[in-house]
Design a protein around this motif. Structure first.
Motif, short mmCIF file in Angstrom:
data_model
loop_
_atom_site.label_atom_id
_atom_site.label_comp_id
_atom_site.label_asym_id
_atom_site.label_seq_id
_atom_site.Cartn_x
_atom_site.Cartn_y
_atom_site.Cartn_z
N ASP A 107 5.57 2.70 -9.66
CA ASP A 107 4.85 3.23 -10.75
C ASP A 107 3.44 2.53 -10.72
O ASP A 107 3.61 1.27 -11.33
CB ASP A 107 5.72 3.55 -11.88
CG ASP A 107 4.85 4.08 -12.79
OD1 ASP A 107 5.86 4.61 -13.65
OD2 ASP A 107 4.08 4.55 -12.80
N ARG A 108 2.29 3.07 -10.76
CA ARG A 108 1.13 2.46 -11.09
C ARG A 108 0.97 2.03 -12.42
O ARG A 108 0.07 1.31 -12.58
CB ARG A 108 -0.11 3.30 -10.50
CG ARG A 108 -0.33 4.77 -11.24
CD ARG A 108 -1.54 5.28 -10.79
NE ARG A 108 -1.69 6.48 -11.26
CZ ARG A 108 -1.43 7.70 -11.10
NH1 ARG A 108 -0.57 8.11 -9.89
NH2 ARG A 108 -1.89 8.80 -11.76
N LYS A 109 1.63 2.74 -13.30
CA LYS A 109 1.56 2.43 -14.72
C LYS A 109 1.99 0.73 -15.05
O LYS A 109 1.85 0.20 -16.05
CB LYS A 109 2.38 3.27 -15.57
CG LYS A 109 1.98 4.64 -15.54
CD LYS A 109 2.65 5.63 -16.48
CE LYS A 109 2.36 7.16 -16.40
NZ LYS A 109 2.64 7.49 -15.04
N ASP A 110 2.89 0.36 -14.12
CA ASP A 110 3.47 -1.06 -14.31
C ASP A 110 2.48 -1.95 -13.91
O ASP A 110 2.75 -3.18 -13.73
CB ASP A 110 4.48 -1.10 -13.33
CG ASP A 110 5.82 -0.29 -14.16
OD1 ASP A 110 6.47 0.20 -13.27
OD2 ASP A 110 6.00 -0.10 -15.49
N TYR A 111 1.20 -1.51 -13.38
CA TYR A 111 0.10 -2.63 -12.77
C TYR A 111 -0.89 -2.62 -13.58
O TYR A 111 -1.42 -1.72 -14.15
CB TYR A 111 -0.04 -2.11 -11.34
CG TYR A 111 0.77 -2.29 -9.89
CD1 TYR A 111 1.93 -0.96 -10.16
CD2 TYR A 111 0.76 -3.39 -9.37
CE1 TYR A 111 2.59 -1.23 -8.98
CE2 TYR A 111 1.81 -3.46 -8.34
CZ TYR A 111 2.59 -2.38 -8.42
OH TYR A 111 3.48 -2.60 -7.28
N ASP A 112 -1.25 -3.81 -14.15
CA ASP A 112 -2.12 -4.03 -15.08
C ASP A 112 -3.64 -4.68 -14.72
O ASP A 112 -4.34 -4.41 -15.37
CB ASP A 112 -1.49 -5.06 -16.45
CG ASP A 112 -1.38 -6.30 -15.84
OD1 ASP A 112 -1.30 -7.24 -16.79
OD2 ASP A 112 -0.96 -6.65 -14.74
N VAL A 113 -3.57 -4.89 -13.43
CA VAL A 113 -5.08 -5.55 -13.08
C VAL A 113 -5.24 -4.68 -11.88
O VAL A 113 -4.43 -4.67 -10.83
CB VAL A 113 -4.86 -6.79 -12.90
CG1 VAL A 113 -6.28 -7.34 -12.42
CG2 VAL A 113 -4.75 -7.74 -14.05
N TRP A 114 -6.51 -4.11 -11.63
CA TRP A 114 -6.65 -3.64 -10.23
C TRP A 114 -8.20 -3.85 -9.93
O TRP A 114 -9.26 -4.44 -10.46
CB TRP A 114 -7.01 -1.95 -10.61
CG TRP A 114 -5.76 -1.30 -11.19
CD1 TRP A 114 -4.92 -1.38 -12.23
CD2 TRP A 114 -4.88 -0.54 -10.22
NE1 TRP A 114 -3.78 -0.72 -12.24
CE2 TRP A 114 -3.64 -0.12 -10.91
CE3 TRP A 114 -4.89 -0.20 -8.89
CZ2 TRP A 114 -2.66 0.64 -10.57
CZ3 TRP A 114 -3.98 0.66 -8.42
CH2 TRP A 114 -2.83 1.12 -9.31
N GLY A 115 -8.37 -3.66 -8.60
CA GLY A 115 -9.32 -4.05 -7.88
C GLY A 115 -10.31 -2.90 -7.91
O GLY A 115 -10.15 -2.00 -8.38
N GLN A 116 -11.60 -3.16 -7.16
CA GLN A 116 -12.51 -2.00 -7.30
C GLN A 116 -12.24 -1.05 -6.27
O GLN A 116 -13.05 -0.04 -6.34
CB GLN A 116 -13.79 -2.60 -7.16
CG GLN A 116 -14.64 -2.91 -5.84
CD GLN A 116 -13.67 -4.24 -5.37
OE1 GLN A 116 -13.16 -4.82 -5.88
NE2 GLN A 116 -13.99 -4.31 -3.93
N GLY A 117 -11.46 -1.40 -5.24
CA GLY A 117 -11.26 -0.54 -4.17
C GLY A 117 -12.20 -0.67 -3.05
O GLY A 117 -13.18 -1.19 -3.12
N THR A 118 -11.63 -0.46 -1.82
CA THR A 118 -12.44 -0.35 -0.41
C THR A 118 -12.11 0.93 0.27
O THR A 118 -11.04 1.18 0.15
CB THR A 118 -12.03 -1.75 0.14
OG1 THR A 118 -12.86 -1.93 1.54
CG2 THR A 118 -10.72 -1.79 0.77
N GLN A 119 -13.09 1.48 0.75
CA GLN A 119 -13.09 2.84 1.52
C GLN A 119 -12.49 2.52 2.88
O GLN A 119 -13.24 1.76 3.65
CB GLN A 119 -14.51 3.50 1.41
CG GLN A 119 -14.44 4.81 2.29
CD GLN A 119 -13.67 5.84 1.58
OE1 GLN A 119 -13.85 6.02 0.48
NE2 GLN A 119 -12.94 6.57 2.47
#
Length: 124
Positions: A107-119
Motif C-alpha cells: 500500500d503506497r499510503k504506508d510509504y512516507d518518503v518518495w523519490g522524484q522518479g526516473t523514466q
C-alpha cells in the motif's frame, strides 16, 4: 532532511535490461523497508517490489515476478531494482519509496518518503 534519489532509467528495447538505483539520505536507512512503484501515463501508481529492512524478505507484483529483482545495500544506503526481459508495458516513471516499518508492504499510503522518479521506456 530525508531524501531519495533515483537513477538508471532510460530507453531500452523489448527484451533488454536496466538497473535502477535509489540512494537514500537523512535517516538511518537500515531501519526502514523500501519499495519500488511505477506510474504509466493515465494510470495510478502501482506497487512493483518491496524489500524488508535487512533484505531477507522481498515481494513482487505478479506482472514483474521472475523478471525483476529488488535488493539493497545498507552500507551504501541504496536500494536497487534489476529489470530483465523488459516489455513495452513496463514503460513508466519508476519511484522508490521508504516505508514506515521494517517490513515491506504494497500500500503506497504506508510509504512516507518518495523519490522524484526516473523514466523507463521500453520500445517494441
Amino acid at each position: 532532511q530525508v531524501q531519495l534519489v533515483e537513477s538508471g532509467g532510460g530507453l531500452v528495447q523489448a527484451g533488454g535490461s536496466l538497473r535502477l538505483s535509489c540512494a537514500a539520505s537523512g535517516r538511518t536507512f537500515s531501519r526502514y523497508a523500501m519499495g519500488w512503484f511505477r506510474q504509466a501515463p493515465g494510470k495510478e501508481r502501482e506497487f512493483v517490489a518491496g524489500i524488508s529492512w535487512n533484505g531477507d524478505t522481498t515481494d513482487y507484483a505478479d506482472s514483474v515476478k521472475g523478471r525483476f529483482t529488488i535488493s539493497r545495500d545498507n552500507a551504501k544506503a541504496t536500494v536497487y531494482l534489476q529489470m530483465s526481459s523488459l516489455k513495452p508495458e513496463d514503460t513508466a516513471v519508476y519511484y522508490c519509496a521508504q516505508r514506515r516499518s521494517i517490513w515491506h508492504g504494497r500500500d503506497r499510503k504506508d510509504y512516507d518518503v518518495w523519490g522524484q522518479g526516473t523514466q523507463v521506456t521500453v520500445s517494441s
